[in-house]
Design a protein around this motif. Structure first.
Motif, PDB file in Angstrom:
ATOM      1  N   SER A 234      42.539  43.636  32.088  1.00  0.00           N
ATOM      2  CA  SER A 234      42.290  43.323  33.504  1.00  0.00           C
ATOM      3  C   SER A 234      42.759  44.447  34.413  1.00  0.00           C
ATOM      4  CB  SER A 234      42.991  42.015  33.897  1.00  0.00           C
ATOM      5  OG  SER A 234      44.400  42.168  33.852  1.00  0.00           O
ATOM      6  N   ASP A 237      39.760  46.858  34.525  1.00  0.00           N
ATOM      7  CA  ASP A 237      38.486  46.163  34.687  1.00  0.00           C
ATOM      8  C   ASP A 237      37.687  46.757  35.847  1.00  0.00           C
ATOM      9  OD1 ASP A 237      36.384  44.431  34.881  1.00  0.00           O
ATOM     10  OD2 ASP A 237      37.581  42.620  35.212  1.00  0.00           O
ATOM     11  N   ARG A 240      37.152  44.985  39.308  1.00  0.00           N
ATOM     12  CA  ARG A 240      38.265  44.833  40.247  1.00  0.00           C
ATOM     13  C   ARG A 240      38.391  46.011  41.217  1.00  0.00           C
ATOM     14  NH1 ARG A 240      43.812  43.215  37.677  1.00  0.00           N
ATOM     15  NH2 ARG A 240      44.231  43.026  39.903  1.00  0.00           N
TER      16      ARG A 240
END
Length: 306
Positions: A234, A237, A240
């Motif tokens: 994440s 990612d 984002r």
């Protein structure tokens, strides 16, 4: 007061430090630590977007590089937090230098999309080819040593460390953009062809700025890994990237205080609005439209103008 803040770096740092300290007492120190780390990330991105005039869709690549560089060093080599931070910064800096040598030759949509493509490649490399090193989809859980009162696992010490780190980055960026180099960078943003005509090597200046931005993003990634004692896909990612772009637009691009305000505003919305509105992202979309059409210079730009 606002004009004094813009002219005095020392006063700016004091206001930022006092503001976050007061905010922490109304919420919690761990939560505000998250806010400050994100503000460091926004400051790095704003060097490229606000001062160099190039929109990038790939800053998460360098945040992730710093995060994974820190985590892998702590996991496989040594749990020393400061050596791990150094490794994370070095990883992001080298990656920025290698990729930036090609990326800064482009501009406009090509610059934005090339950075996004590289971010996609980086995310793939973390997930698929080297899961034994990166932890794959599960990420890496890490532990960091403490040295007496220097304990990164202590919330108060870590809050203080991150606050000093944020102030240091603010100071470095302020000195950078207010130096003759920063003036030259602004001139390049306004009219690069004319600057080239005067005999300056704009490519070298843009590359240095790009690498510095990557180093700051990597530093934010390293701080994030220590803050969470964990890293995961994440943090690299590509989807984002919109977070840091939105924060920069909200606060006001091309300004240190604007970057901090934007980062804080975005984190406040994403952390607290989500408690009351399920589809809180829709509110961000509406807010982005308002800022794009009514407050093009962001919150700080509007306050400075008023």
């Amino acid at each position: 007061m606002i004009s004094k803040l813009e002219k005095s770096p020392a006063l700016t740092l004091i206001v930022i430090a006092v503001g976050f300290t007061i905010f922490a007492y109304f919420t919690s120190f761990p939560k505000i630590t998250d806010f400050m780390i994100f503000c460091v990330f926004v400051l790095g991105f704003d060097l490229i977007y606000g001062h160099m005039g190039h929109l990038s869709f790939g800053p998460m690549l360098y945040l992730g590089a710093g995060s994974y560089g820190t985590a892998m060093f702590a996991y496989f080599v040594s749990p020393d937090p400061f050596l791990a931070i150094g490794c994370g910064i070095l990883t992001a800096g080298i990656l920025g230098l290698v990729l930036g040598a090609v990326v800064v030759k482009t501009s406009g949509a090509a610059f934005a999309l090339l950075n996004l493509a590289l971010n996609e490649v980086g995310a793939f490399m973390v997930l698929v080819p080297f899961p034994e090193w990166t932890g794959g989809e599960d990420g890496l859980s890490v532990y960091f040593e403490s040295y007496g009162f220097i304990d990164v696992n202590n919330p108060m010490f870590w809050y203080s460390f991150c606050l000093v780190s944020l102030l240091l980055v603010c100071y470095i960026v302020t000195r950078f953009v207010r130096s003759p180099y920063g003036i030259f960078l602004k001139a390049t943003k306004e009219n690069e062809i004319r600057v080239k005509f005067l005999g300056y090597n704009t490519y070298a200046y843009k590359l240095v700025t790009f690498v510095l931005s990557c180093i700051i993003a990597g530093f934010a990634g390293a701080l994030s890994t220590i803050n969470l004692s964990y890293t995961s896909p994440s943090l690299i990612d590509p989807t984002r990237n919109v977070e840091v772009i939105f924060a920069s637009l909200m606060g006001g691009a091309g300004n240190v205080i604007g970057a901090v305000i934007g980062g804080t505003a975005y984190m406040t919305i994403s952390n607290y609005l989500a408690r009351y509105i399920i589809r809180w992202e829709m509110f961000l979309g509406v807010a982005l439209l308002i800022f794009a059409f009514k407050f093009r210079k962001g919150i700080w730009g509007y306050l400075a103008k008023a």
